[in-house]
Design a protein around this motif. Structure first.
Motif, PDB file in Angstrom:
ATOM      1  N   LEU A  56     -40.627 119.534  66.515  1.00  0.00           N
ATOM      2  CA  LEU A  56     -39.534 119.710  67.482  1.00  0.00           C
ATOM      3  C   LEU A  56     -39.542 121.104  68.096  1.00  0.00           C
ATOM      4  O   LEU A  56     -39.680 122.104  67.394  1.00  0.00           O
ATOM      5  N   LEU A  57     -39.393 121.129  69.426  1.00  0.00           N
ATOM      6  CA  LEU A  57     -39.251 122.393  70.155  1.00  0.00           C
ATOM      7  C   LEU A  57     -37.896 122.399  70.840  1.00  0.00           C
ATOM      8  O   LEU A  57     -37.539 121.444  71.535  1.00  0.00           O
ATOM      9  N   VAL A  58     -37.145 123.457  70.634  1.00  0.00           N
ATOM     10  CA  VAL A  58     -35.886 123.640  71.364  1.00  0.00           C
ATOM     11  C   VAL A  58     -36.086 124.835  72.276  1.00  0.00           C
ATOM     12  O   VAL A  58     -36.395 125.931  71.819  1.00  0.00           O
ATOM     13  N   THR A  59     -35.942 124.614  73.587  1.00  0.00           N
ATOM     14  CA  THR A  59     -36.215 125.732  74.498  1.00  0.00           C
ATOM     15  C   THR A  59     -35.165 125.867  75.581  1.00  0.00           C
ATOM     16  O   THR A  59     -34.557 124.887  76.013  1.00  0.00           O
ATOM     17  N   ASP A  60     -34.957 127.088  76.002  1.00  0.00           N
ATOM     18  CA  ASP A  60     -34.131 127.382  77.173  1.00  0.00           C
ATOM     19  C   ASP A  60     -34.993 127.124  78.409  1.00  0.00           C
ATOM     20  O   ASP A  60     -36.201 126.889  78.297  1.00  0.00           O
ATOM     21  N   LEU A  61     -34.380 127.157  79.582  1.00  0.00           N
ATOM     22  CA  LEU A  61     -35.167 127.016  80.813  1.00  0.00           C
ATOM     23  C   LEU A  61     -35.533 128.367  81.402  1.00  0.00           C
ATOM     24  O   LEU A  61     -36.639 128.603  81.846  1.00  0.00           O
ATOM     25  N   PHE A  62     -34.566 129.284  81.397  1.00  0.00           N
ATOM     26  CA  PHE A  62     -34.772 130.560  82.065  1.00  0.00           C
ATOM     27  C   PHE A  62     -34.978 131.674  81.052  1.00  0.00           C
ATOM     28  O   PHE A  62     -34.221 131.806  80.092  1.00  0.00           O
ATOM     29  N   PHE A  63     -35.987 132.460  81.291  1.00  0.00           N
ATOM     30  CA  PHE A  63     -36.256 133.627  80.457  1.00  0.00           C
ATOM     31  C   PHE A  63     -36.265 134.853  81.340  1.00  0.00           C
ATOM     32  O   PHE A  63     -36.977 134.881  82.348  1.00  0.00           O
ATOM     33  N   LYS A  64     -35.466 135.810  80.987  1.00  0.00           N
ATOM     34  CA  LYS A  64     -35.401 137.025  81.801  1.00  0.00           C
ATOM     35  C   LYS A  64     -36.732 137.749  81.784  1.00  0.00           C
ATOM     36  O   LYS A  64     -37.458 137.724  80.804  1.00  0.00           O
TER      37      LYS A  64
END
Lengths: 221, 221
Positions: A56-64
């Motif tokens: 399982l991967l949990v990821t945000d969409l935007f990375f500063k």
DNA sequence: TGCGCGATTACGGATATCTGTAAGGGATTT
DNA sequence: AAATCCCTTACAGATATCCGTAATCGCGCA
């Protein structure tokens, strides 16, 4: 339950909350986190190579952005790369984005397994999402309304290109000539005129300025 | 160190991270949190009335809407109300916003004590901010660059109003008539023309469409 | 007072936009 | 084969824009 999880999220504080909650509520022992997409991707590779892949991967969409140079700059790129490497991996996207169309496209184009909208109930929903995904189901934050039809007009790529060019200062004549030069049809100034005028009606805009302002605000161009 | 802190932050997960860190790193025992501005304001009132006011407020700027009706809808309104109630309260703003001009105005217009930009090092910076503020100093996330001069052009309210009207579909003639109707001067179509043309130069825009697209993207109109 | 400067305004010409009408072509339907 | 529909294109007239020139006004300053 999943035996291990990788979390890609560049907000240190958010990250801490997620890790803590998953560990406590779902009894997932091996929770690893990364602040950068590239590093997250590396972890996936190493884990796969050592026969202990992340399910399982949990990821945000935007990375500063910061000083570090990056190959992968968004969660979308990360999850694409992850799927290319390890097609069976489950992906939960956890982000601020609340535009139903964009989220829907994540399911349709990227085949994500769940979408959790950050917000007041983000953590509870994330737990629920993990449980759903573990059972092979999909999950979407309940506040996201997939309205089909309604007031949402489609912009095909042709319209989109015209609008982008207008927003970057080209005149319709210039756009027409550019299309002719690239042998793309239709390309007459008249047709471009008509296309844009129709968009006035669809979006309730009074003129080009108004239309562009609306669409830029909606993030569509 | 502060004996108590109120945190207003609508992201449950972020919230958890902040509370945990402040408690562990700074040994602040009484850390209270609220997901809504209105409720945060209530806590401040109750605390003041019972002679146990909060010396420090940590607040986000943006709070997502949901079904609840709200009087206070942003961190800015909350901190204004808080300062009106209890002028001595220290305020740390903790948000995604990274536009130096907007952050600078928080210091100049609202007199906040610190600004921490959410991001990879948000938690470490928040700790540092609390320590600075406790010592009576101000603090700003180091990645925020207060560039003065440079490429940043000022838009006075007159320019801004014209641009907003253009972006909402009014013609220059209509804007001129509107200004005349409200006895605002200057108001001639010619002057409006000139003003906008000058902005083309300043912002490197080729025409009105281009200018509006740029400014909307920058969030200035 | 007179000078200079900038802001405002008027005006005109070249383009561009917006809108309506109509003609042509291709695909589908009857 | 004829009728129909949709898309593309041409064209034209009314407005709107962009941009240059020039007149006018208010204001500080020598």
């Amino acid at each position: 339950m999943f035996n291990k999880v990788l979390i890609a999220e560049d907000f240190q504080d958010t990250n801490l909350g997620i890790v803590d909650t998953l560990r406590r509520e779902l009894k997932i022992g091996d929770i690893q986190e990364e602040l950068y997409c590239d590093r997250a991707m590396n972890r996936l590779k190493v884990a796969l190579a050592t026969k202990a892949p992340f399910p399982l991967l949990v990821t945000d969409l935007f990375f500063k952005e910061d000083h570090n140079v990056r190959k992968l700059t968004s969660g979308k790129e990360l999850l694409r790369a992850a799927r290319a490497l390890q097609p069976s991996i489950k992906v939960i996207v956890n982000s601020m984005e609340d535009d139903p169309k964009k989220i829907q496209s994540l399911f349709e184009e990227e085949g994500i397994n769940a979408y959790v909208c950050k917000g007041r109930y983000g953590l509870k929903e994330l737990i629920s999402a993990v449980e759903h995904v573990y059972r092979g189901e999909t999950f979407v934050s309940p506040q996201i309304q997939f309205q089909n039809g309604e007031n949402v007009f489609e912009l095909d790529n042709f319209d989109l290109d015209i609008l982008k060019d207008l927003a970057s200062g080209m005149t319709k004549k210039e756009i027409s000539e550019k299309l002719k030069g690239k042998n793309i049809t239709p390309n007459s100034e008249s047709t471009i005129d008509k296309k844009v005028s129709k968009l006035f009606d669809e979006f309730g805009a009074r003129n080009t300025n108004h239309l562009i302002a609306k669409l830029v605000r909606e993030g569509r161009i």
